[in-house]
Write a protein that holds these residues in place. Structure first.
Motif: not given
Length: 387
Positions: A345-349, A75-81, A355-363
């Protein structure tokens, strides 16, 4: 005049060529294929399977047979994988309510085997010490009965999902009655039959596994107690058998019970020989997530997943119109079908109000997996490996 016409035609030709836009280069996939047998991947697979087993409320603990596919989406810098894992699994003899680590649970013997595959999306942010399972799905099925008969014709016949035979309930109630008769005080009742087997020895024999709950009645009250406790939770699991011999010799009944860790009787309880499974030793070794869902959004912290059971492949192939049907495992896990991805949205973590949003792709499909996948199987019998 002819010279002028030639110049005009050449100019038009150059203009048309210039108007043709260059073809865009194919975008490289943002998914990185990983080595399915690396210690890095196996550690992540362990965390995923622990979370899957912890999330389930029914069935048996799943054991990792091999990693079939592993991809990483940075993901973007600082947001992990985000990781996309496909795991080949085997059912163990430990019920999920025992909360026993899969590493401490032995897989079932071949003729009792249930095998399958799990797909999972797993989020890791090492900087924030976050390890989170947003989604998973598993598909399981029992080993081919036809293959069992060919390899071991005298082995018990497995019918793990067929409870229509009343002899199975008879085996459960009579074996539990025997257990209760040896208990000095507490009494137990059947909650649910979870496994069934049958075999011909010197006559018909029926084997059952079933959950039990504590009865509000004590042994001294006997038949005078008519109380029921419908809301009580299972406290253990029993293995019972009922066999009959030809010639009206009578029934042979056996039973053993194991209590779940939080429900185990004291050392001075009614059965000192009860097999009490150890507490989960890997819990303290697992990375501790610093932050979970906030109280105003608890639903977001709960993993979203399911486990489905398929019938014996022999039954499936018998009803197929194909000459030689190919076994399939329909494990679907797509949070999106958009090839460009969608926000998750994973802001609650996170502890910080952000506000933290990851990009999820098709499996990803297995066609483009790494050359190092699948990894080696712990049990390499092809009859218990998904195709």
């Amino acid at each position: 005049m002819s010279v002028l016409l030639l110049l005009v035609l050449c100019t038009l030709a150059m203009g048309c060529g210039a108007a043709s836009p260059p073809q865009p280069a194919a975008r490289p996939s943002p998914l990185f294929s990983l080595d399915c047998n690396s210690s890095y991947v196996l550690d992540i697979a362990n965390d995923i399977l622990q979370d899957i087993n912890r999330d389930r409320k029914d069935g048996y603990v799943l054991n990792l047979n091999r990693v079939s596919d592993a991809r990483e989406h940075r993901q973007e810098a600082g947001l992990g994988s985000l990781f996309y894992f496909t795991l080949d699994v085997l059912e163990t003899g430990c019920h999920v309510l025992s909360r026993t680590s899969w590493k401490n649970c032995g897989v079932r013997i071949f003729h009792e085997s249930v095998y399958g595959q799990c797909k999972a999306i797993f989020y890791i942010n090492k900087e924030k010490r976050i390890f989170y399972l947003p989604a998973y799905n598993c598909t399981l099925r029992p080993v081919s009965r036809r293959a069992i008969i060919m390899m071991c014709p005298d082995c018990p016949s497995t019918s793990p999902y067929d409870l229509s035979n009343p002899r199975y309930m008879e085996a459960a109630t009579e074996s539990l009655a025997k257990y209760n008769s040896r208990s000095p005080s507490k009494q137990y009742s059947v909650v649910k039959i979870t496994k069934t087997f049958s075999q011909w020895v010197f006559g018909p024999a029926y084997f059952v596994e079933y959950l039990i709950k504590e009865s509000p009645c004590t042994k001294s009250q006997g038949s005078s107690c008519a109380l029921e406790s419908p809301d009580s939770v299972p406290v253990g699991i029993c293995h019972g058998s009922l066999s009959e011999s030809q010639g009206n010799v009578g029934k042979t009944i056996s039973v053993t019970c194991s209590f779940f860790n939080s429900q185990a009787p004291t050392p001075r309880g009614e059965n000192a020989a009860v097999n009490q499974r150890p507490a989960n030793p890997s819990k303290a070794e697992e990375p501790q997530q610093q932050n979970t869902a906030s109280t105003n959004s608890p639903a977001k912290a709960v993993p979203k997943g399911s486990v489905q059971y398929l019938p014996d492949w022999d039954k499936k192939s018998e009803g197929s119109q194909e000459k030689d049907p190919v076994e399939t495992f329909p494990v679907q896990l797509d949070l999106t079908t958009n090839p460009q991805g969608e926000p998750l949205d994973v802001s609650f973590l996170f502890l910080e109000p952000m506000e933290v949003k990851l990009v999820v792709l098709p499996f990803p499909s297995k066609e483009k997996r790494s050359a190092e996948c699948p990894g080696p199987a712990q049990k390499d019998n092809p009859l218990i490996l998904p195709p």
